[in-house]
Design a protein around this motif. Structure first.
Motif, short mmCIF file in Angstrom:
data_model
loop_
_atom_site.label_atom_id
_atom_site.label_comp_id
_atom_site.label_asym_id
_atom_site.label_seq_id
_atom_site.Cartn_x
_atom_site.Cartn_y
_atom_site.Cartn_z
N ASP A 114 0.86 -1.18 0.00
CA ASP A 114 0.00 0.00 0.00
C ASP A 114 0.90 1.23 0.00
N PHE A 115 1.35 1.64 -1.19
CA PHE A 115 2.27 2.76 -1.31
C PHE A 115 1.61 4.08 -0.92
N ASP A 116 0.34 4.24 -1.24
CA ASP A 116 -0.36 5.48 -0.88
C ASP A 116 -0.49 5.62 0.63
N GLY A 117 -0.82 4.51 1.31
CA GLY A 117 -0.94 4.55 2.76
C GLY A 117 0.40 4.82 3.44
N ALA A 118 1.46 4.21 2.91
CA ALA A 118 2.80 4.46 3.47
C ALA A 118 3.20 5.91 3.26
N ARG A 119 2.87 6.44 2.10
CA ARG A 119 3.21 7.83 1.80
C ARG A 119 2.46 8.78 2.75
N LYS A 120 1.19 8.45 3.08
CA LYS A 120 0.43 9.29 4.01
C LYS A 120 1.09 9.34 5.38
N TRP A 121 1.58 8.17 5.86
CA TRP A 121 2.24 8.15 7.17
C TRP A 121 3.55 8.93 7.13
N LEU A 122 4.29 8.79 6.04
CA LEU A 122 5.56 9.52 5.94
C LEU A 122 5.34 11.03 5.79
N ASP A 123 4.25 11.41 5.14
CA ASP A 123 3.96 12.83 4.97
C ASP A 123 3.61 13.51 6.30
N LYS A 124 3.21 12.72 7.30
CA LYS A 124 2.88 13.30 8.60
C LYS A 124 4.12 13.74 9.37
N ILE A 125 5.28 13.30 8.93
CA ILE A 125 6.53 13.70 9.59
C ILE A 125 6.94 15.05 9.01
N LYS A 126 6.85 16.06 9.82
CA LYS A 126 7.23 17.41 9.41
C LYS A 126 8.69 17.65 9.79
N ASN A 127 9.46 18.17 8.85
CA ASN A 127 10.87 18.49 9.06
C ASN A 127 11.64 17.28 9.61
N PRO A 128 11.85 16.25 8.79
CA PRO A 128 12.46 15.00 9.28
C PRO A 128 13.89 15.16 9.78
N GLU A 129 14.63 16.16 9.30
CA GLU A 129 16.02 16.32 9.74
C GLU A 129 16.11 16.64 11.22
N SER A 130 15.16 17.41 11.73
CA SER A 130 15.23 17.77 13.15
C SER A 130 14.35 16.87 14.02
N ALA A 131 13.29 16.32 13.44
CA ALA A 131 12.36 15.52 14.23
C ALA A 131 12.83 14.09 14.43
N LEU A 132 13.75 13.60 13.60
CA LEU A 132 14.18 12.20 13.65
C LEU A 132 15.66 12.09 14.00
N THR A 133 16.02 10.95 14.59
CA THR A 133 17.43 10.69 14.81
C THR A 133 18.06 10.35 13.46
N THR A 134 19.38 10.18 13.43
CA THR A 134 20.08 9.94 12.16
C THR A 134 19.62 8.64 11.50
N LYS A 135 19.52 7.56 12.27
CA LYS A 135 19.09 6.28 11.71
C LYS A 135 17.64 6.36 11.23
N GLN A 136 16.79 7.04 12.00
CA GLN A 136 15.39 7.20 11.60
C GLN A 136 15.30 7.99 10.30
N ASN A 137 16.14 9.00 10.18
CA ASN A 137 16.17 9.80 8.96
C ASN A 137 16.64 8.93 7.78
N GLY A 138 17.58 8.03 8.06
CA GLY A 138 18.02 7.09 7.03
C GLY A 138 16.87 6.21 6.56
N TYR A 139 16.10 5.69 7.50
CA TYR A 139 14.96 4.84 7.13
C TYR A 139 13.85 5.64 6.46
N TYR A 140 13.69 6.88 6.85
CA TYR A 140 12.72 7.76 6.18
C TYR A 140 13.07 7.89 4.70
N ASN A 141 14.35 8.17 4.42
CA ASN A 141 14.80 8.30 3.03
C ASN A 141 14.75 6.96 2.31
N TYR A 142 15.04 5.88 3.02
CA TYR A 142 14.98 4.53 2.45
C TYR A 142 13.57 4.21 1.98
N LEU A 143 12.58 4.50 2.81
CA LEU A 143 11.19 4.22 2.44
C LEU A 143 10.75 5.09 1.26
#
Length: 171
Positions: free
Chosen positions: A61-90
């Motif tokens: 479900d690419f659309d559903g995954a995209r909706k969840w990722l879109d809820k993360i505002k400003n991922p560079e500051s809101a996520l740790t480095t590994k989380q940011n890596g997985y954000y970009n991976y997804l």
């Protein structure tokens, strides 16, 4: 949902209340509150929105995954480095279906930031090898394929790697 620092503050407050409950003689309440605080510490290291996006992605479900990722505002500051890596991976995996130039950018950034599991790193490099092969960069694709093969310890990607090597021979 919450900032990563807020999660740690909530965990500290819950642990404080747990200690207070234990001092007052309510050992059961204290133990339960300590278990509750472990959830907040876990969510500090594993972002809940990324976990939900992974679940959606497993169901294709690419659309559903995209909706969840879109809820993360400003991922560079809101996520740790590994989380940011997985954000970009997804994002890279989802975009590899439609826009390979953007997918390449996100996957390279994910590898640079780091992924916790070797299997995820192998999948990212395998996708990058496919993109390089599509763009007629055979040398880069071969290097990425050998790196992916080294990282694939459990031979879960063996068929995909062999298929890509067969396609590379045709180029």
């Amino acid at each position: 949902m919450y900032n990563k620092n807020i999660k740690l503050v909530i965990a500290a407050i819950v642990i404080g209340v747990a200690i207070w409950q234990m001092v007052e003689g309510y050992i059961g309440n204290g133990i339960m509150l300590i278990l509750l605080s472990i959830i907040f510490v876990f969510l500090y290291f594993k972002n809940e929105l990324i976990l939900l996006a992974f679940l959606r992605l497993r169901k294709q479900d690419f659309d559903g995954a995209r909706k969840w990722l879109d809820k993360i505002k400003n991922p560079e500051s809101a996520l740790t480095t590994k989380q940011n890596g997985y954000y970009n991976y997804l994002l890279g995996i989802m975009l590899s279906q439609t826009n390979i130039t953007q997918a390449e950018k996100y996957l390279k950034k994910a590898i640079k930031l780091g992924l916790s599991m070797n299997q995820d790193l192998a999948v990212a490099k395998l996708n990058l090898a496919g993109i390089a092969m599509t763009k007629r960069r055979k040398r880069e694709a071969q290097i990425l394929l050998t790196e992916a093969k080294k990282l694939d310890k459990h031979s879960m990607l063996k068929d995909q790697i062999n298929m890509m090597k067969q396609q590379m021979k045709k180029i």
